[in-house]
Design a protein around this motif. Sequence first.
Motif, PDB file in Angstrom:
ATOM      1  N   GLU A  34      37.093  35.845  36.389  1.00  0.00           N
ATOM      2  CA  GLU A  34      36.945  34.386  36.336  1.00  0.00           C
ATOM      3  C   GLU A  34      35.936  33.945  37.404  1.00  0.00           C
ATOM      4  O   GLU A  34      35.231  32.954  37.224  1.00  0.00           O
ATOM      5  CB  GLU A  34      38.309  33.714  36.563  1.00  0.00           C
ATOM      6  CG  GLU A  34      39.230  33.840  35.361  1.00  0.00           C
ATOM      7  CD  GLU A  34      40.575  33.169  35.591  1.00  0.00           C
ATOM      8  OE1 GLU A  34      40.614  32.028  36.067  1.00  0.00           O
ATOM      9  OE2 GLU A  34      41.604  33.811  35.294  1.00  0.00           O
ATOM     10  N   GLN A  35      35.931  34.680  38.507  1.00  0.00           N
ATOM     11  CA  GLN A  35      34.953  34.482  39.583  1.00  0.00           C
ATOM     12  C   GLN A  35      34.270  35.818  39.836  1.00  0.00           C
ATOM     13  O   GLN A  35      34.926  36.851  39.777  1.00  0.00           O
ATOM     14  CB  GLN A  35      35.666  34.030  40.870  1.00  0.00           C
ATOM     15  CG  GLN A  35      36.420  32.714  40.761  1.00  0.00           C
ATOM     16  CD  GLN A  35      35.501  31.533  40.609  1.00  0.00           C
ATOM     17  OE1 GLN A  35      34.358  31.586  41.077  1.00  0.00           O
ATOM     18  NE2 GLN A  35      35.962  30.483  39.942  1.00  0.00           N
ATOM     19  N   PRO A  36      32.995  35.881  40.218  1.00  0.00           N
ATOM     20  CA  PRO A  36      32.079  34.761  40.214  1.00  0.00           C
ATOM     21  C   PRO A  36      31.671  34.351  38.798  1.00  0.00           C
ATOM     22  O   PRO A  36      31.711  35.164  37.880  1.00  0.00           O
ATOM     23  CB  PRO A  36      30.882  35.307  40.995  1.00  0.00           C
ATOM     24  CG  PRO A  36      30.954  36.784  40.826  1.00  0.00           C
ATOM     25  CD  PRO A  36      32.389  37.127  40.677  1.00  0.00           C
ATOM     26  N   GLU A  37      31.261  33.117  38.646  1.00  0.00           N
ATOM     27  CA  GLU A  37      30.843  32.615  37.335  1.00  0.00           C
ATOM     28  C   GLU A  37      29.449  33.151  36.976  1.00  0.00           C
ATOM     29  O   GLU A  37      28.689  33.555  37.857  1.00  0.00           O
ATOM     30  CB  GLU A  37      30.846  31.086  37.363  1.00  0.00           C
ATOM     31  CG  GLU A  37      32.263  30.532  37.529  1.00  0.00           C
ATOM     32  CD  GLU A  37      32.335  29.024  37.422  1.00  0.00           C
ATOM     33  OE1 GLU A  37      31.282  28.377  37.448  1.00  0.00           O
ATOM     34  OE2 GLU A  37      33.462  28.508  37.309  1.00  0.00           O
ATOM     35  N   SER A  56      30.814  41.973  37.871  1.00  0.00           N
ATOM     36  CA  SER A  56      30.912  42.727  39.125  1.00  0.00           C
ATOM     37  C   SER A  56      32.313  42.683  39.728  1.00  0.00           C
ATOM     38  O   SER A  56      32.680  43.526  40.535  1.00  0.00           O
ATOM     39  CB  SER A  56      29.890  42.196  40.125  1.00  0.00           C
ATOM     40  OG  SER A  56      30.139  40.813  40.349  1.00  0.00           O
ATOM     41  N   ASN A  57      33.115  41.690  39.316  1.00  0.00           N
ATOM     42  CA  ASN A  57      34.471  41.557  39.867  1.00  0.00           C
ATOM     43  C   ASN A  57      35.547  42.110  38.912  1.00  0.00           C
ATOM     44  O   ASN A  57      36.732  41.973  39.156  1.00  0.00           O
ATOM     45  CB  ASN A  57      34.735  40.078  40.187  1.00  0.00           C
ATOM     46  CG  ASN A  57      35.852  39.901  41.215  1.00  0.00           C
ATOM     47  OD1 ASN A  57      36.305  40.857  41.832  1.00  0.00           O
ATOM     48  ND2 ASN A  57      36.304  38.674  41.370  1.00  0.00           N
ATOM     49  N   PHE A  58      35.113  42.724  37.810  1.00  0.00           N
ATOM     50  CA  PHE A  58      36.078  43.339  36.876  1.00  0.00           C
ATOM     51  C   PHE A  58      36.052  44.845  37.140  1.00  0.00           C
ATOM     52  O   PHE A  58      35.531  45.622  36.352  1.00  0.00           O
ATOM     53  CB  PHE A  58      35.690  43.004  35.431  1.00  0.00           C
ATOM     54  CG  PHE A  58      36.703  43.403  34.382  1.00  0.00           C
ATOM     55  CD1 PHE A  58      37.963  43.904  34.711  1.00  0.00           C
ATOM     56  CD2 PHE A  58      36.403  43.259  33.020  1.00  0.00           C
ATOM     57  CE1 PHE A  58      38.885  44.261  33.731  1.00  0.00           C
ATOM     58  CE2 PHE A  58      37.311  43.616  32.028  1.00  0.00           C
ATOM     59  CZ  PHE A  58      38.549  44.122  32.393  1.00  0.00           C
TER      60      PHE A  58
END
Length: 571
Positions: free
Chosen positions: A212-215, A221-223
Amino acid sequence: MKVTIWFLLCMYFSLFCLGLTVSTTKPCKLRETNFGSVCVCTAEYCDYLENPKPEEPNQLNIISSSKSGLRFEETKGTFNTTEILKIIDFRSQSKSLENDYEFAAFDSIALVIDNFKGTVQLKTGSNTNSSGKTFKMRMSTIEVNRDKKYQKVSGFGGALTGTVSYLIQKLNTEVQDHIYRSYFAESGIGYNMLRTSIGGCDFDLEPWAYNEQPENDKNLSNFTKLDKRDEQKIEQIKRLKTISGFHDVKIMAAAWSPPKWMKSNNNWTGFSYLLPEFYQTWANYHLKFIELMHAKNLTIWAISTGNEPLNGVIGWFFVHFMSLGWTPSNQAIWLNDYLGPTIRNSNHKNVLIFGNDDQRYTYPAWFQKMKTSRPDSLNYLDGFAVHWYWDDIFAPYLIDEVHNAMPEKLLLNTEACVGDKPWQTHGPELGSWSRAEQYIRDILQDLQHNFNGWIDWNLILDENGGPNYVQNHVDAPIIVNTKNPTEFYKQPIFYAIGHFSKFLAEGSVRIETTSTNIKVDVVGFQRPDGTLAIILFNSDRDAVDLLLNDNVRGKVWIRVPPNSVHTIIYK
Ligand SMILES: *[C@@H]1O[C@H](CO)[C@@H](O)[C@H](O)[C@H]1NC(C)=O
Ligand SMILES: *[C@@H]1O[C@H](CO)[C@@H](O)[C@H](O)[C@H]1NC(C)=O
Ligand SMILES: *[C@@H]1O[C@H](CO)[C@@H](O)[C@H](O)[C@H]1NC(C)=O
Ligand SMILES: *[C@@H]1O[C@H](CO)[C@@H](O)[C@H](O)[C@H]1NC(C)=O
Ligand SMILES: *[C@@H]1O[C@H](CO)[C@@H](O)[C@H](O)[C@H]1NC(C)=O
Ligand SMILES: *[C@@H]1O[C@H](CO)[C@@H](O)[C@H](O)[C@H]1NC(C)=O
């Protein structure tokens, strides 16, 4: 001294012998409820049924459930006898057939098979008393022709939603284990499939997605790891396998919505479409989920192209949960140019892809439009997924059209529940047999129309049919009592599905069956071990006499009680 030794030996051997001979079969603990009756399970007690294994060719085992309270009741019989095999339903209040036909007036009853087109003779007096009167009565016939074969069964299952996972965690271990065993063990109802969401769904405590972040992060990169909620589900799936002894669970996953920033409306719900610049990102998101699950030793068997795509196109007015709108034309582009190649060129190229994952009324137009948009897009699909919600209104020929055009693709029902309509009770109707009948009718119809499997919605819900973030309350086959979490209730729906799932192992092949009585519906299968399982549903409010005629095994008369469902097992 002697006595002590004898006593100890006796204790020792009786326990030993008990351990060997006690069967896992335990009857339902029936409890009357507002809408009928449920089976009550606690940490100490839950009902199970060992699968019957007919030994002799002339033997048949009938497993029965009924409105008046039969739950997987077993009756044994034999082929080629003139006696009628009666399924006893002592709670049934309906008139018995004896009264209808005034059997009491006969000195002895001789059933004389007149012909097999639906009549039988009853004679007064003994068979040799030629002056006795002969009565003819209507008789329903079930013909079983095992030479004519149709589709193969892939399996049956339910959904491990965020809500289900949350509720399971609130129960003590013994109660959790009974739920796992009830669904997935052989002595339970033998599920082999599990549906789950990629991110959140409508049965979660809040809407959520990965990254969900970063948009606007095309690289996701955050998964890099799964969510805590996934980790809980994974632990539950592992426990489920250990407890049920069934390790080959086929997991089917579908996404409800991407993170908001990938969508045209930057919202979880409402009218939406996937922003074209994120088509590849959304495909990668699916692959990432498969990879992260694999790293936890859970193989994803199949994914779909997305849950109910029309919710974000035409359904947004009344659907307030996570959704992503797709038109068939745009979904074909995404599947053909992005998702399909991404999966097929990965290490997980064998994961099956199912299309549509929406209601019957979208068939066959959905696939015709996909084909117009990207002619090869359908080649990426291994099967079609259907939700049951408007099956009462839309006839199965819509599915037949798609099946006939592409008979090599699998057909699965992937969601079902009762209580979704404005005119229905929202939430569980404890003990409702009519809800069980809705399931029986639909599963029978789907199987008669070449479906390979059938997946239900939430495995369990609470007494209100939730909880979830949109106050969407529906029914489920198992209801847990959160006020008294030491017990749970198996609804009639549980047995309705079980009459199919428990007895139709993966690889069972449908064979031809016909019924001459419009109130008696039937579907039959030959199982991988060669034995037959015939599922027979009597929707009549009266008992019915049936002649089952198998082209190999012979004939048997069966009297089935009112509003009842039966699975008949024989060699
Ligand atoms: C029952 O009778 C039929 C016809 O006579 C015969 O073909 C069949 O083998 C018999 N079945 C058994 C189990 O004996
Ligand atoms: C034959 O049946 C009739 C009618 O039930 C009865 O009146 C008669 O006594 C019977 N005869 C014999 C020999 O059993
Ligand atoms: C990554 O996601 C988590 C929530 O899952 C969030 O707390 C964190 O801020 C995100 N990281 C970045 C760099 O946006
Ligand atoms: C995504 O990754 C590529 C290559 O790793 C990098 O060049 C690019 O800047 C990244 N984009 C974003 C938005 O982080
Ligand atoms: C998201 O959609 C809901 C329902 O249509 C609406 O009530 C809400 O205001 C929307 N939120 C935003 C941030 O637009
Ligand atoms: C996965 O299975 C392998 C082999 O059975 C085992 O070595 C590994 O620890 C398991 N990993 C996880 C995350 O359970």
